[in-house]
Design a protein around this motif. Structure first.
Motif, PDB file in Angstrom:
ATOM      1  N   ILE A 134       0.866  -1.194   0.000  1.00 31.03           N
ATOM      2  CA  ILE A 134       0.000   0.000   0.000  1.00 31.03           C
ATOM      3  C   ILE A 134       0.893   1.231   0.000  1.00 31.03           C
ATOM      4  N   SER A 135       0.539   2.210  -0.825  1.00 33.20           N
ATOM      5  CA  SER A 135       1.266   3.476  -0.765  1.00 33.20           C
ATOM      6  C   SER A 135       0.288   4.597  -0.444  1.00 33.20           C
ATOM      7  N   MET A 136       0.683   5.420   0.501  1.00 36.54           N
ATOM      8  CA  MET A 136      -0.108   6.616   0.827  1.00 36.54           C
ATOM      9  C   MET A 136       0.658   7.795   0.235  1.00 36.54           C
ATOM     10  N   ILE A 137       0.093   8.397  -0.821  1.00 35.59           N
ATOM     11  CA  ILE A 137       0.758   9.546  -1.459  1.00 35.59           C
ATOM     12  C   ILE A 137       0.180  10.827  -0.892  1.00 35.59           C
ATOM     13  N   THR A 138       1.021  11.627  -0.285  1.00 34.33           N
ATOM     14  CA  THR A 138       0.581  12.907   0.274  1.00 34.33           C
ATOM     15  C   THR A 138       1.499  13.981  -0.298  1.00 34.33           C
ATOM     16  N   PRO A 200     -11.659  19.667  13.570  1.00 43.22           N
ATOM     17  CA  PRO A 200     -12.439  18.478  13.177  1.00 43.22           C
ATOM     18  C   PRO A 200     -11.613  17.448  12.394  1.00 43.22           C
ATOM     19  N   ARG A 201     -11.951  16.181  12.640  1.00 46.64           N
ATOM     20  CA  ARG A 201     -11.373  15.084  11.849  1.00 46.64           C
ATOM     21  C   ARG A 201     -12.450  14.720  10.828  1.00 46.64           C
ATOM     22  N   ILE A 202     -12.157  14.853   9.537  1.00 51.38           N
ATOM     23  CA  ILE A 202     -13.188  14.588   8.518  1.00 51.38           C
ATOM     24  C   ILE A 202     -12.978  13.185   7.944  1.00 51.38           C
ATOM     25  N   TYR A 203     -13.914  12.281   8.266  1.00 52.14           N
ATOM     26  CA  TYR A 203     -13.777  10.892   7.786  1.00 52.14           C
ATOM     27  C   TYR A 203     -14.687  10.573   6.606  1.00 52.14           C
ATOM     28  N   LYS A 245      -2.026  17.314  13.882  1.00 53.63           N
ATOM     29  CA  LYS A 245      -2.540  16.102  14.536  1.00 53.63           C
ATOM     30  C   LYS A 245      -3.873  15.683  13.898  1.00 53.63           C
ATOM     31  N   ALA A 246      -4.756  16.659  13.657  1.00 46.58           N
ATOM     32  CA  ALA A 246      -6.074  16.348  13.096  1.00 46.58           C
ATOM     33  C   ALA A 246      -5.930  15.721  11.706  1.00 46.58           C
ATOM     34  N   VAL A 247      -5.019  16.260  10.911  1.00 51.90           N
ATOM     35  CA  VAL A 247      -4.826  15.756   9.543  1.00 51.90           C
ATOM     36  C   VAL A 247      -4.162  14.374   9.557  1.00 51.90           C
ATOM     37  N   THR A 248      -3.132  14.244  10.354  1.00 47.75           N
ATOM     38  CA  THR A 248      -2.376  12.983  10.318  1.00 47.75           C
ATOM     39  C   THR A 248      -3.192  11.830  10.915  1.00 47.75           C
ATOM     40  N   GLU A 249      -4.024  12.134  11.901  1.00 50.53           N
ATOM     41  CA  GLU A 249      -4.861  11.085  12.499  1.00 50.53           C
ATOM     42  C   GLU A 249      -5.775  10.455  11.442  1.00 50.53           C
ATOM     43  N   VAL A 250      -6.391  11.314  10.607  1.00 44.67           N
ATOM     44  CA  VAL A 250      -7.298  10.816   9.562  1.00 44.67           C
ATOM     45  C   VAL A 250      -6.512   9.980   8.542  1.00 44.67           C
ATOM     46  N   ILE A 251      -5.364  10.506   8.122  1.00 47.29           N
ATOM     47  CA  ILE A 251      -4.564   9.790   7.118  1.00 47.29           C
ATOM     48  C   ILE A 251      -4.179   8.403   7.630  1.00 47.29           C
ATOM     49  N   LEU A 279       3.501  13.091  10.813  1.00 48.86           N
ATOM     50  CA  LEU A 279       2.851  11.997  10.074  1.00 48.86           C
ATOM     51  C   LEU A 279       3.619  10.687  10.291  1.00 48.86           C
ATOM     52  N   ARG A 280       4.929  10.770  10.196  1.00 50.62           N
ATOM     53  CA  ARG A 280       5.749   9.569  10.406  1.00 50.62           C
ATOM     54  C   ARG A 280       5.540   9.010  11.813  1.00 50.62           C
TER      55      ARG A 280
END
Ligand code: KG4
Ligand code: ZN
Length: 334
Positions: A134-138, A200-203, A245-251, A279-280
């Motif tokens: 799996i690759s997560m491209i950000t 907010p964490r947007i899921y 934190k909010a962004v990385t948690e969702v990712i 993020l790491r």
């Protein structure tokens, strides 16, 4: 014995003019990167026309430097590869025209490479991984969760529905008065801040692997405006830490879902935001122990031609050659 494959690769999709020489895909003999960031900084973002003109000015010198550093000449090359999209059309066309001319005059194959495949393949250069994974491209322009089934078979599991994650970092940074591109500045500030603000964490839908980052960007803007109106001092370090934190948690949560769904045991981060220390850390804190976790070094996270050369090698092995009709595709899909 098979002959070694030397590929000259060119990357001009945005604001880096880069040329590299790779040997048999993963061995980088040179990776010359000229960044235009200082030029675009005063405009607060990349100006497409200015980017194209600067690519044109620098490309010959960058290609010559890549050959020189690799101790090779044009006659040693097995193929020439170039980013064909996604990216800025005018900027892409500079690299594509140059690569076409070289391919034609040297009579060697031309390979058009998808920039996003390049970001994923940056991981092969330093890590001994192979598909499936799996690759997560950000990156600054894209956010995609990808199932890499084999070297040339990619399935996109989820994408952003609005802003790319890097774009969100850059816009929030701009609101905080930080220079462009703001991602690295947010990263540094966040390391000194506390996660005190509950952004907010947007899921989206529970099952969806898609992302949305425009809401959190607006939430940060609203927070800043509210504090200003109330004359309350804004602690930029805390805003940076809370936003990150909010962004990385969702990712991380969505990536864990993708790993579970596919049964993949390797995760490769990719793209400019893969350089983000928060993020790491979020991944390291939450990934199951049996998952092999890799990400490129900072130089290979952001745009560079070595990643394009590495991706091109696997196209070369499958005889995926382009011809003189190769064109730039601004919104090329994986
Ligand atoms: O992959 P990239 O070089 O360009 C695209 O293909 O878009 O990514 C550039 C993006 C920018 O938005 C930049 O702010 C972000 O990567 N970036 C970071 C960090 N380093 C670069 N974002 C957060 N933290 C970082 N350390
Ligand atoms: Zn990129």
């Amino acid at each position: 014995m098979n002959k070694d494959v030397y590929i000259l690769s060119i990357e001009t999709s945005c604001d880096e003019t880069s040329a590299a020489i790779t040997k048999n895909g993963r061995d980088v003999l040179s990776n010359i990167i000229y960044s235009q960031i200082e030029i675009h900084k005063k405009f607060g973002g990349v100006v497409p026309e200015v980017a194209s003109r600067n690519h044109l000015e620098k490309i010959s010198y960058i290609v010559d430097s890549a050959l020189k550093e690799a101790n090779l000449t044009f006659n040693d090359l097995s193929a020439v590869a170039v980013t064909k999209g996604p990216g800025l059309v005018g900027a892409l066309l500079v690299g594509i025209s140059y690569a076409k001319a070289l391919s034609y005059s040297l009579n060697i194959p031309l390979i058009g490479v998808n920039h996003m495949k390049g970001h994923i393949c940056a991981n092969y250069i330093e890590h001994d991984i192979k598909p499936p994974f799996i690759s997560m491209i950000t990156s600054g322009g894209h956010t995609q969760l990808v199932h890499v089934k084999s070297y040339n078979d990619y399935e996109v599991l989820g994408s952003t529905r609005d802003d790319a994650v890097g774009e969100a970092f850059d816009k929030v940074a701009r609101t905080l008065g930080l220079p462009y591109p703001g991602g690295p500045y947010i990263d540094k500030l966040a390391q000194k801040g506390k996660e005190t603000i509950d952004f907010p964490r947007i899921y989206l839908d529970k099952e969806s692997l898609d992302f949305s980052f425009s809401g959190i960007k607006s939430a940060v803007l609203n927070y800043i405006n509210n504090q200003k109106q109330k004359n309350i001092e804004i602690v930029v370090e805390d805003v940076a830490a809370s936003f990150q934190k909010a962004v990385t948690e969702v990712i991380v949560k969505k990536t864990l879902m993708a790993l579970e769904r596919t049964g993949a045991k390797t995760l490769a981060l990719a793209g400019g935001v893969a350089a983000n220390s928060g993020l790491r850390k979020e991944f390291l804190d939450h990934l199951p122990k049996d998952i092999t976790f890799v990400y490129p070094s900072i130089k290979l996270c952001t745009d560079n031609a070595a990643m394009i050369g590495c991706a091109a090698y696997y196209e070369y092995l499958d005889n995926h050659y382009a011809d003189m009709s190769l064109n730039a595709i601004a919104n090329l899909k994986l």
